[in-house]
Design a protein around this motif. Structure first.
Motif, PDB file in Angstrom:
ATOM      1  N   ARG A   8       0.862  -1.188   0.000  1.00  0.00           N
ATOM      2  CA  ARG A   8       0.000   0.000   0.000  1.00  0.00           C
ATOM      3  C   ARG A   8       0.892   1.229   0.000  1.00  0.00           C
ATOM      4  NH1 ARG A   8      -5.291  -1.496   1.140  1.00  0.00           N
ATOM      5  NH2 ARG A   8      -5.459  -3.520   2.144  1.00  0.00           N
ATOM      6  N   VAL A   9       0.592   2.151  -0.885  1.00  0.00           N
ATOM      7  CA  VAL A   9       1.358   3.385  -0.990  1.00  0.00           C
ATOM      8  C   VAL A   9       0.391   4.537  -0.770  1.00  0.00           C
ATOM      9  CG1 VAL A   9       2.757   4.837  -2.509  1.00  0.00           C
ATOM     10  CG2 VAL A   9       2.971   2.338  -2.619  1.00  0.00           C
ATOM     11  N   GLU A  11       0.240   8.750  -0.700  1.00  0.00           N
ATOM     12  CA  GLU A  11       0.948   9.971  -1.064  1.00  0.00           C
ATOM     13  C   GLU A  11       0.036  11.162  -0.792  1.00  0.00           C
ATOM     14  OE1 GLU A  11       3.833   8.508  -4.636  1.00  0.00           O
ATOM     15  OE2 GLU A  11       1.785   9.012  -5.200  1.00  0.00           O
TER      16      GLU A  11
END
Length: 56
Positions: A8-9, A11
């Motif tokens: 999971r990213v 930003e």
């Protein structure tokens, strides 16, 4: 529950225009061309909007 292989990213972007510009960069085009070589088989992108943030 953990999903093996799931990454999971998260930003944070200044605004939608900054995110749109990011997707038009050369490094993103290169990543999209090569991500299958790294075993990435799927990606799902979601955008969430927050009114504000503060440190806890």
């Amino acid at each position: 529950m953990a999903d093996p292989g799931l990454i999971r990213v998260f930003e944070v972007w200044r605004d939608s225009a900054a995110l749109d510009a990011h997707f038009q960069t050369l490094h993103m085009a290169e990543w999209c061309a090569h991500w299958p070589n790294f075993g990435v088989s799927d990606r799902r992108l979601f955008a969430y909007e927050n009114a504000s943030q503060r440190p806890l």
